[in-house]
Write a protein that holds these residues in place. Structure first.
Motif, mmCIF file in Angstrom:
data_model
loop_
_atom_site.group_PDB
_atom_site.id
_atom_site.type_symbol
_atom_site.label_atom_id
_atom_site.label_comp_id
_atom_site.label_asym_id
_atom_site.label_seq_id
_atom_site.Cartn_x
_atom_site.Cartn_y
_atom_site.Cartn_z
ATOM 1 N N LYS A 2 -29.423 -31.502 100.457
ATOM 2 C CA LYS A 2 -29.854 -33.223 100.679
ATOM 3 C C LYS A 2 -30.055 -33.551 99.047
ATOM 4 O O LYS A 2 -30.576 -32.893 98.350
ATOM 5 C CB LYS A 2 -31.335 -33.060 101.486
ATOM 6 N N MET A 3 -29.394 -34.629 99.091
ATOM 7 C CA MET A 3 -29.627 -35.521 97.484
ATOM 8 C C MET A 3 -30.765 -36.145 97.742
ATOM 9 O O MET A 3 -31.048 -36.865 98.752
ATOM 10 C CB MET A 3 -28.544 -36.280 97.366
ATOM 11 N N ILE A 4 -31.836 -36.404 96.668
ATOM 12 C CA ILE A 4 -32.836 -37.394 96.586
ATOM 13 C C ILE A 4 -32.699 -38.546 95.795
ATOM 14 O O ILE A 4 -32.418 -38.533 94.754
ATOM 15 C CB ILE A 4 -34.171 -36.319 95.640
ATOM 16 N N CYS A 5 -32.049 -39.605 96.679
ATOM 17 C CA CYS A 5 -31.514 -40.748 96.375
ATOM 18 C C CYS A 5 -31.893 -41.595 97.422
ATOM 19 O O CYS A 5 -32.254 -41.418 98.632
ATOM 20 C CB CYS A 5 -30.185 -40.538 95.712
ATOM 21 N N ASP A 6 -31.467 -42.669 97.259
ATOM 22 C CA ASP A 6 -31.259 -43.997 98.092
ATOM 23 C C ASP A 6 -29.936 -43.868 99.131
ATOM 24 O O ASP A 6 -29.128 -43.315 98.919
ATOM 25 C CB ASP A 6 -31.337 -45.292 97.703
ATOM 26 N N GLU A 7 -30.118 -44.377 100.252
ATOM 27 C CA GLU A 7 -29.054 -44.653 101.195
ATOM 28 C C GLU A 7 -27.935 -45.745 100.570
ATOM 29 O O GLU A 7 -28.810 -47.076 100.088
ATOM 30 C CB GLU A 7 -29.430 -45.067 102.715
ATOM 31 N N VAL A 8 -27.020 -45.609 100.536
ATOM 32 C CA VAL A 8 -25.964 -46.660 100.199
ATOM 33 C C VAL A 8 -25.063 -46.688 101.430
ATOM 34 O O VAL A 8 -23.800 -45.904 101.435
ATOM 35 C CB VAL A 8 -25.200 -46.264 99.085
ATOM 36 N N LYS A 9 -25.074 -47.555 102.493
ATOM 37 C CA LYS A 9 -24.463 -47.776 103.481
ATOM 38 C C LYS A 9 -23.011 -47.986 103.034
ATOM 39 O O LYS A 9 -22.078 -47.782 103.937
ATOM 40 C CB LYS A 9 -25.042 -48.460 104.608
ATOM 41 N N ASN A 10 -22.922 -48.903 102.260
ATOM 42 C CA ASN A 10 -21.460 -49.302 101.950
ATOM 43 C C ASN A 10 -21.134 -48.544 100.848
ATOM 44 O O ASN A 10 -19.918 -49.208 99.904
ATOM 45 C CB ASN A 10 -21.399 -50.997 101.671
ATOM 46 N N ILE A 11 -21.321 -47.484 100.732
ATOM 47 C CA ILE A 11 -20.630 -46.676 99.550
ATOM 48 C C ILE A 11 -19.048 -46.531 99.640
ATOM 49 O O ILE A 11 -18.450 -46.597 100.816
ATOM 50 C CB ILE A 11 -21.209 -45.044 99.362
ATOM 51 N N PRO A 12 -18.301 -46.931 98.425
ATOM 52 C CA PRO A 12 -16.907 -46.705 98.516
ATOM 53 C C PRO A 12 -16.329 -45.390 98.880
ATOM 54 O O PRO A 12 -16.904 -44.222 98.360
ATOM 55 C CB PRO A 12 -16.553 -46.941 97.198
ATOM 56 N N TRP A 13 -15.416 -45.260 99.662
ATOM 57 C CA TRP A 13 -15.264 -43.951 100.361
ATOM 58 C C TRP A 13 -13.882 -44.001 101.013
ATOM 59 O O TRP A 13 -13.151 -44.885 101.381
ATOM 60 C CB TRP A 13 -16.123 -43.664 101.504
ATOM 61 N N GLN A 14 -13.157 -42.812 100.865
ATOM 62 C CA GLN A 14 -11.770 -42.351 101.622
ATOM 63 C C GLN A 14 -12.163 -40.895 102.013
ATOM 64 O O GLN A 14 -12.285 -40.253 101.386
ATOM 65 C CB GLN A 14 -10.770 -42.566 100.730
ATOM 66 N N ASP A 15 -11.584 -40.822 103.470
ATOM 67 C CA ASP A 15 -11.695 -39.362 103.807
ATOM 68 C C ASP A 15 -10.870 -38.254 103.079
ATOM 69 O O ASP A 15 -9.734 -38.714 102.379
ATOM 70 C CB ASP A 15 -11.545 -39.223 105.344
ATOM 71 N N LYS A 16 -11.260 -37.229 103.246
ATOM 72 C CA LYS A 16 -10.476 -36.102 102.708
ATOM 73 C C LYS A 16 -9.111 -36.069 103.105
ATOM 74 O O LYS A 16 -8.981 -35.909 104.585
ATOM 75 C CB LYS A 16 -11.332 -34.870 102.741
ATOM 76 N N PRO A 17 -8.069 -35.795 102.464
ATOM 77 C CA PRO A 17 -6.807 -35.791 103.009
ATOM 78 C C PRO A 17 -6.718 -34.290 103.433
ATOM 79 O O PRO A 17 -7.239 -33.306 102.966
ATOM 80 C CB PRO A 17 -5.782 -36.109 101.771
ATOM 81 N N GLU A 18 -5.647 -33.994 104.303
ATOM 82 C CA GLU A 18 -5.628 -32.773 104.969
ATOM 83 C C GLU A 18 -4.664 -31.864 103.722
ATOM 84 O O GLU A 18 -4.021 -32.461 103.184
ATOM 85 C CB GLU A 18 -4.576 -32.978 106.188
ATOM 86 N N GLY A 19 -5.021 -30.560 103.972
ATOM 87 C CA GLY A 19 -4.403 -29.661 103.093
ATOM 88 C C GLY A 19 -4.617 -29.698 101.464
ATOM 89 O O GLY A 19 -3.935 -29.350 100.630
ATOM 90 N N LEU A 20 -5.764 -30.394 101.252
ATOM 91 C CA LEU A 20 -6.487 -30.256 100.006
ATOM 92 C C LEU A 20 -6.573 -28.867 99.424
ATOM 93 O O LEU A 20 -7.283 -28.155 100.165
ATOM 94 C CB LEU A 20 -7.717 -31.002 99.876
ATOM 95 N N THR A 21 -6.199 -28.499 98.342
ATOM 96 C CA THR A 21 -6.348 -27.117 97.861
ATOM 97 C C THR A 21 -7.031 -27.445 96.425
ATOM 98 O O THR A 21 -7.406 -28.372 95.777
ATOM 99 C CB THR A 21 -5.166 -26.426 97.340
#
Length: 338
Positions: A2-21
């Motif tokens: 767990k990170m001790i920080c605030d919630e950021v519901k609109n955090i910029p995000w992109q899901d992890k691509p398949e096959g990441l090495t």
């Protein structure tokens, strides 16, 4: 984890691509998020820092003017990806409200401690040195005392006090391009007088990607049992320096102790916008946005001293990876403590 920080519901995000090495960090597919000539009179923005603010995002940005001199500019964003910048650079004032500008300012960090936002940057004070300012409204920026004598760079303030003291990472250096450098930790009760300087970690001769110098990056992220630090490591090649992003975990109560330090880089220049630019082969971390609810982390980094890139990870994945691939921790000896 767990990170001790605030919630950021609109955090910029992109899901992890398949096959990441490799390391569990993936780049935003639409990078760079800030390109060349982003605002009138500014040729490049890079090595910049952002924070959540009033449900949106705000940041301090290294703007290289068309005459080559860097200053700090203010930017705002609805989503942390698309940015609008003020045309004029930030005007700093002293405690009496009089204009008090540095001759230049670059590589800013932005950290909130309690109810105040602190801007930390590199400037000239008879050589490379650290400048600091504070704001509560992003309208008035009041400079405070320089923390150290020259020569120093890459100052990173912790996001909370430890035992009632502010903590600051820095890298003593020279005024050139600094073909050396270790990270040190300093304490202050009032942001004016600094002491209890401790060595944190140095360049690694065993890990060639960081065998020349290292320096602080984004503000440390507080964990339940430590501090997660993204930093930059540099190696020298026949074609010049290469800047990569590394990761370490510092002790919770005594962050001068390194508990884990990843022996591998987390990101190294691979994309065209990282390999080609004003200064080629640079990935330089300056900020993260962290969401305690989901464990998501968005990393902002400078690319080739020309662009701003965005990358993603999760606290569970990155902490596990750093621990699994950890080499030596704190190399400080008893003789080197003071």
């Amino acid at each position: 984890m767990k990170m001790i920080c605030d919630e950021v519901k609109n955090i910029p995000w992109q899901d992890k691509p398949e096959g990441l090495t490799g390391a569990p960090i993936w780049r935003y597919s639409e990078n760079p998020v800030i390109g060349r000539n982003p605002v009138e009179g500014v040729a490049r923005i890079f090595n910049s820092a952002v924070v959540p603010y009033e449900g949106k995002f705000i940041g301090v940005f290294r703007g290289e003017q068309r005459d080559g001199i860097p200053f700090i500019y203010l930017g705002r964003s609805e989503d942390g990806i698309h940015w609008n910048f003020d045309k004029d650079k930030i005007i700093f004032v002293d405690e009496e409200g009089n204009e008090f500008m540095p001759s230049y300012a670059y590589d800013p960090r932005l950290v909130k401690v309690e109810d105040t936002y602190y801007v930390i940057w590199c400037q000239d004070f008879y050589g490379a040195s650290i400048g600091m300012a504070k704001t509560k409204d992003f309208k008035t920026f009041v400079r405070i005392e320089n923390p150290f004598l020259p020569f120093n760079r890459n100052a990173v303030l912790f996001p909370r006090k430890v035992d009632g003291k502010f903590l600051l990472l820095s890298r003593p250096s020279d005024s050139g391009h600094t073909p050396f450098g270790d990270i040190f930790l300093s304490e202050s009760k009032d942001l004016e007088y600094w002491g209890h300087h401790r060595h944190v970690m140095g360049r690694s001769y065993n890990n060639w990607w960081e065998n020349l110098k290292i320096g602080g990056g984004a503000a440390p992220i507080e964990l339940e049992d430590g501090w997660l630090l993204f930093y930059h490591g540099v190696t020298g090649t026949c074609n010049g320096y290469v800047y990569s992003i590394g990761g370490a975990i510092l002790d919770k109560e005594n962050p001068s102790i390194v508990k884990y330090r990843c022996k591998e880089f987390l990101i190294t220049p691979e994309k065209d916008y990282e390999e080609r630019g004003f200064v080629p082969n640079v990935c330089f971390p300056c900020a993260t946005i962290n969401d305690s609810a989901t464990g998501k982390i968005a990393i902002y980094y400078g690319a080739a001293d020309s662009y701003v890139g965005l990358a993603f990870t999760t606290v569970d994945e990155i902490v596990a990876y750093i621990k699994e691939h950890s080499s030596v921790g704190n190399e400080e000896t008893e003789i080197g403590k003071r």
